[in-house]
Design a protein around this motif. Structure first.
Motif, short mmCIF file in Angstrom:
data_model
loop_
_atom_site.label_atom_id
_atom_site.label_comp_id
_atom_site.label_asym_id
_atom_site.label_seq_id
_atom_site.Cartn_x
_atom_site.Cartn_y
_atom_site.Cartn_z
N PHE A 111 -3.31 51.62 72.10
CA PHE A 111 -3.36 52.99 72.63
C PHE A 111 -4.47 53.13 73.65
O PHE A 111 -5.40 52.32 73.71
CB PHE A 111 -3.55 54.00 71.50
CG PHE A 111 -4.89 53.95 70.79
CD1 PHE A 111 -5.87 54.91 71.05
CD2 PHE A 111 -5.18 52.95 69.88
CE1 PHE A 111 -7.10 54.87 70.40
CE2 PHE A 111 -6.41 52.91 69.21
CZ PHE A 111 -7.37 53.86 69.47
N ARG A 112 -4.36 54.17 74.46
CA ARG A 112 -5.41 54.56 75.40
C ARG A 112 -5.70 56.04 75.16
O ARG A 112 -4.83 56.78 74.72
CB ARG A 112 -4.99 54.22 76.82
CG ARG A 112 -4.85 55.25 77.80
CD ARG A 112 -4.46 54.78 79.22
NE ARG A 112 -3.74 53.53 79.31
CZ ARG A 112 -4.02 52.57 80.23
NH1 ARG A 112 -4.98 52.76 81.10
NH2 ARG A 112 -3.34 51.46 80.27
N VAL A 151 -7.92 51.09 74.48
CA VAL A 151 -9.06 50.88 73.59
C VAL A 151 -9.12 49.40 73.22
O VAL A 151 -8.10 48.79 72.87
CB VAL A 151 -8.93 51.75 72.33
CG1 VAL A 151 -9.99 51.40 71.30
CG2 VAL A 151 -9.01 53.22 72.71
N THR A 152 -10.30 48.82 73.32
CA THR A 152 -10.48 47.39 73.09
C THR A 152 -10.83 47.09 71.64
O THR A 152 -11.19 47.98 70.86
CB THR A 152 -11.60 46.84 73.99
OG1 THR A 152 -12.84 47.44 73.58
CG2 THR A 152 -11.34 47.12 75.46
N ASN A 153 -10.78 45.81 71.30
CA ASN A 153 -11.24 45.38 69.98
C ASN A 153 -12.69 45.77 69.77
O ASN A 153 -13.07 46.21 68.68
CB ASN A 153 -11.09 43.86 69.84
CG ASN A 153 -9.66 43.43 69.60
OD1 ASN A 153 -8.94 44.03 68.81
ND2 ASN A 153 -9.23 42.40 70.30
N GLY A 185 -12.97 40.50 72.53
CA GLY A 185 -13.53 41.85 72.48
C GLY A 185 -13.01 42.74 73.57
O GLY A 185 -12.95 43.98 73.42
N ASP A 186 -12.62 42.15 74.71
CA ASP A 186 -12.11 42.94 75.84
C ASP A 186 -10.58 43.00 75.86
O ASP A 186 -10.00 43.45 76.84
CB ASP A 186 -12.64 42.39 77.16
CG ASP A 186 -12.21 40.94 77.42
OD1 ASP A 186 -11.72 40.27 76.48
OD2 ASP A 186 -12.40 40.47 78.56
N HIS A 187 -9.94 42.54 74.80
CA HIS A 187 -8.49 42.67 74.67
C HIS A 187 -8.17 43.99 73.97
O HIS A 187 -9.01 44.53 73.24
CB HIS A 187 -7.91 41.51 73.87
CG HIS A 187 -7.83 40.23 74.62
ND1 HIS A 187 -6.70 39.45 74.65
CD2 HIS A 187 -8.75 39.58 75.38
CE1 HIS A 187 -6.92 38.37 75.39
NE2 HIS A 187 -8.15 38.42 75.84
N PRO A 188 -6.96 44.51 74.16
CA PRO A 188 -6.62 45.76 73.47
C PRO A 188 -6.55 45.56 71.96
O PRO A 188 -6.03 44.53 71.49
CB PRO A 188 -5.24 46.11 74.05
CG PRO A 188 -4.68 44.80 74.51
CD PRO A 188 -5.85 44.01 74.99
N VAL A 189 -7.06 46.50 71.21
CA VAL A 189 -6.89 46.45 69.77
C VAL A 189 -5.41 46.63 69.46
O VAL A 189 -4.71 47.40 70.12
CB VAL A 189 -7.74 47.53 69.06
CG1 VAL A 189 -7.27 48.94 69.41
CG2 VAL A 189 -7.75 47.32 67.55
#
Length: 293
Positions: free
Chosen positions: A286-287, A69-71, A139-143
């Protein structure tokens, strides 16, 4: 044994299953499931983490996200619901010390067993390095800085769930049988970096040979045989399971950008660790997964 694992608040043969590299179910990758060999007896593993023994496990067909899940995705959830993460409620979370400005680093509490972490007041997923930092351009980095409880809240909103450990490992293996990594047994085949982990001498110097010092975009490296990106390194990923029978802690998989072969090679597919469900750090995300109808 020292570990890059987030501190808490309290041979590669093809498996006999078909590969579905582009099939989607509700925006997720649909995987056929089946029997696979889970775990490892790798001498470089951590017996205390109960990575082994190798055993046959059956996984029912399911769907899983190609990436964490991304930012941007988490922002959509938080903006719509007003959700406040555990880090926001506690008022602090753990940040890798070298990412923390000196003015914030001074006086920040540090875990005795992992002094490279700082407990930073005001840090949370929108300000991942503390006050004054932001996720603009990421925005495309993992939260990150999301607890297991935060991940569960996102899943409820999205109509999804966290993967079980068996589902996670089956998907991360990408159809390979007992390979050490999602792509095979060599960490850098042909000298090519396939994941975002620490190069150099931890925690003093990161040469950034893989191109990243912190998180990387969720699809920064080629996918495995099932189409999943970054199941080794980048960020730890929460799973649904309790870590052991004692309960209280939840399982995490995949390793992170702070893992290094000299002391914490938990970016291997079979590696696992745990944390309390309210814990959050700058290398933990997480995914999502879902049942197939």
């Amino acid at each position: 044994m020292s570990s890059c694992c987030p501190p808490g608040r309290s041979g590669s043969e093809t498996a006999p299953v078909p590969r579905l590299t582009g099939t989607e179910a509700g925006g997720l990758l649909a995987l056929p499931g089946g029997v696979f060999r889970m775990g490892t007896d790798d001498p470089d593993g951590f017996p205390g983490d109960r990575e082994g023994p190798v055993r046959e496990v059956t996984v029912e067909p399911f769907a899983i996200a190609a990436h964490c899940v991304t930012n941007a995705q988490f922002a959509a959830f938080a903006d719509e619901t007003g959700y406040r993460t555990d880090a926001e409620k506690f008022g602090w979370t753990y940040v890798f010390a070298k990412f923390v400005p000196a003015v914030l680093r001074k006086g920040s509490p540090r875990p005795e067993q992992a002094p490279w972490w700082c407990g930073v007041s005001g840090a949370y997923w929108r300000s991942p390095e503390g006050p004054g930092s932001a996720v603009e351009g990421r925005g495309d980095h993992p939260v990150v800085h999301v607890s297991w409880q935060d991940a569960m809240a996102y899943c409820e909103w999205a109509g999804q769930r966290l993967p079980t450990e068996a589902e996670w490992e089956y998907a991360a293996r990408g159809g390979l049988d007992q390979a050490r990594y999602p792509w095979g047994d060599e960490l850098t085949p042909g000298g090519e970096h396939r994941c975002n982990i620490w190069q150099g001498r931890f925690p003093v110097r990161n040469t950034e040979d893989d191109g990243y010092v912190g998180t990387a975009p969720v699809d920064a490296f080629p996918p495995n045989g099932f189409g999943l990106h970054n199941v080794a390194g980048n960020v730890w990923e929460w799973c649904a399971d309790q870590f052991d029978e004692a309960g209280g802690q939840r399982s995490m998989r995949g390793g992170s950008y702070l893992c290094h072969e000299s002391y914490c090679n938990r970016y291997r597919v079979a590696a696992r660790t745990a944390n309390t469900p309210d814990s959050s750090t700058g290398n933990l995300g997480f995914r999502v997964a879902a049942n197939l109808q």
